[in-house]
Design a protein around this motif. Sequence first.
Motif, mmCIF file in Angstrom:
data_model
loop_
_atom_site.group_PDB
_atom_site.id
_atom_site.type_symbol
_atom_site.label_atom_id
_atom_site.label_comp_id
_atom_site.label_asym_id
_atom_site.label_seq_id
_atom_site.Cartn_x
_atom_site.Cartn_y
_atom_site.Cartn_z
ATOM 1 N N PRO A 47 0.812 -1.216 0.000
ATOM 2 C CA PRO A 47 0.000 0.000 0.000
ATOM 3 C C PRO A 47 0.847 1.268 0.000
ATOM 4 O O PRO A 47 1.882 1.340 0.669
ATOM 5 C CB PRO A 47 -0.804 -0.122 1.301
ATOM 6 C CG PRO A 47 0.016 -1.011 2.175
ATOM 7 C CD PRO A 47 0.690 -1.978 1.260
ATOM 8 N N THR A 48 0.422 2.262 -0.766
ATOM 9 C CA THR A 48 1.090 3.558 -0.833
ATOM 10 C C THR A 48 0.021 4.650 -0.864
ATOM 11 O O THR A 48 -1.163 4.361 -1.090
ATOM 12 C CB THR A 48 1.957 3.688 -2.106
ATOM 13 O OG1 THR A 48 1.114 3.881 -3.249
ATOM 14 C CG2 THR A 48 2.821 2.451 -2.323
ATOM 15 N N ASN B 103 12.138 -9.886 -0.152
ATOM 16 C CA ASN B 103 11.547 -10.445 1.056
ATOM 17 C C ASN B 103 11.914 -9.628 2.287
ATOM 18 O O ASN B 103 11.093 -9.439 3.186
ATOM 19 C CB ASN B 103 11.989 -11.906 1.238
ATOM 20 C CG ASN B 103 11.145 -12.650 2.236
ATOM 21 O OD1 ASN B 103 11.534 -12.808 3.383
ATOM 22 N ND2 ASN B 103 9.974 -13.099 1.813
ATOM 23 N N VAL B 104 13.147 -9.116 2.321
ATOM 24 C CA VAL B 104 13.571 -8.254 3.424
ATOM 25 C C VAL B 104 12.749 -6.967 3.434
ATOM 26 O O VAL B 104 12.259 -6.523 4.477
ATOM 27 C CB VAL B 104 15.074 -7.928 3.331
ATOM 28 C CG1 VAL B 104 15.449 -6.856 4.343
ATOM 29 C CG2 VAL B 104 15.918 -9.176 3.551
ATOM 30 N N ALA C 104 8.603 -3.732 5.916
ATOM 31 C CA ALA C 104 7.423 -2.876 5.765
ATOM 32 C C ALA C 104 6.275 -3.362 6.646
ATOM 33 O O ALA C 104 5.575 -2.554 7.271
ATOM 34 C CB ALA C 104 6.989 -2.838 4.303
ATOM 35 N N GLU C 105 6.069 -4.677 6.705
ATOM 36 C CA GLU C 105 5.011 -5.233 7.543
ATOM 37 C C GLU C 105 5.267 -4.911 9.016
ATOM 38 O O GLU C 105 4.360 -4.499 9.752
ATOM 39 C CB GLU C 105 4.925 -6.750 7.347
ATOM 40 C CG GLU C 105 4.384 -7.173 5.991
ATOM 41 C CD GLU C 105 4.406 -8.683 5.818
ATOM 42 O OE1 GLU C 105 4.938 -9.380 6.710
ATOM 43 O OE2 GLU C 105 3.896 -9.176 4.796
ATOM 44 N N VAL D 94 -2.040 -6.030 6.048
ATOM 45 C CA VAL D 94 -1.643 -6.956 4.992
ATOM 46 C C VAL D 94 -2.744 -7.956 4.667
ATOM 47 O O VAL D 94 -2.754 -8.552 3.585
ATOM 48 C CB VAL D 94 -0.358 -7.728 5.386
ATOM 49 C CG1 VAL D 94 0.812 -6.782 5.487
ATOM 50 C CG2 VAL D 94 -0.540 -8.493 6.697
ATOM 51 N N THR D 95 -3.686 -8.152 5.593
ATOM 52 C CA THR D 95 -4.763 -9.102 5.340
ATOM 53 C C THR D 95 -5.741 -8.586 4.280
ATOM 54 O O THR D 95 -6.576 -9.343 3.787
ATOM 55 C CB THR D 95 -5.549 -9.417 6.630
ATOM 56 O OG1 THR D 95 -6.176 -8.227 7.115
ATOM 57 C CG2 THR D 95 -4.639 -9.971 7.704
#
Length: 342
Positions: A131-132, A231-232, A237-238, A279-280
């Motif tokens: 998301p941005t 992935n990092v 971000a999460e 994230v869901t």
Amino acid sequence: MKIAVDAMGGDYAPLEIVFGAVRAAKKYHCEIVLVGDEAKIREVLSKEPGWEKLGISIHHASQVIEMGEHPADAVRTKKDASIVVATRLVKDGVCDAVLSAGSTGAAVTAAQLILRRIKGIGRPTIATPMPTPKGVTLLLDSGANVDSKPEHLVQSGIMGSIYAEYVFKIKNPRVGLLNIGEEETKGNEQAKATYALLKNMHTINFCGNAEGRDVPKGNFDVVICDGFVGNVVLKFAEGLAKTILKLIKEAIKGGGILVKLGAFLLMPTLKKLGKRLDVTEYGGAPLLGVNGCCIISHGSSNAKSICSAIGVANDYVRGDVLAHIQDTLAKEDILTHDGEKK
């Protein structure tokens, strides 16, 4: 629309997986095949009255691939594992898509061995929306391949651009190469070699290097990198999103009456912010580059995440993404850089 769901994959399987599938069947009106231990799946479904009328069926699979197992060895030896059986249902044309929150390595390996790669694609890639303020930035690869050659990153750019266009409806998506600076000469040998290939492409809108801060700002619609870096970036971000929300809650809790009153007035806005950072809301990411729709969800996915991920599968299939990718690659004929054909 029929989607095969690996009911045994994930930290909270089969409970959250089955509940998510039931929610998705109601929301998207699609058929869902729950693959895994039939007795355990039925036990969970017994808590959902009327599930038989929702287009949900069960396909028994006696084995499960655990997170700690070697993906390639497990997929080859456990022929009746839930992710293997679910992927085979897509290969055989029984289902239109497969979804798993289990071992990412096993899901990727099963897709490559059973569905096979699209002709001309060296490495499939996981495309994750982030998301941005401007919508979403599609980050790929976010974990399928920790080592990628320049031509693999170019292929990711092609596939990511198509996915952004036909699923997120972004016209002429801006594609960027994740790097440590904007200049063409910046970065390691992989980045510089990839830039040289991308700038000669004519089928994608390559806009140069993207720095780390460009990802959350939404300055690019598609950002490409290898799976290790991606992935990092994704997990950072999460974690940052959860930390920001936690800090806001703690600040409100520890504030005075005026702070709490202000928070109460801002509650609708804060809820919208939380939803944007959740994230869901997306739930799963497609594995682009294989002959079929394979959606990979986070291992900690809950019912809401699984429901959202089934929505992603629905959008992928209805957007005919696979056919668009195949058509574009066929026109390219050569996947490293089409400038050589001129």
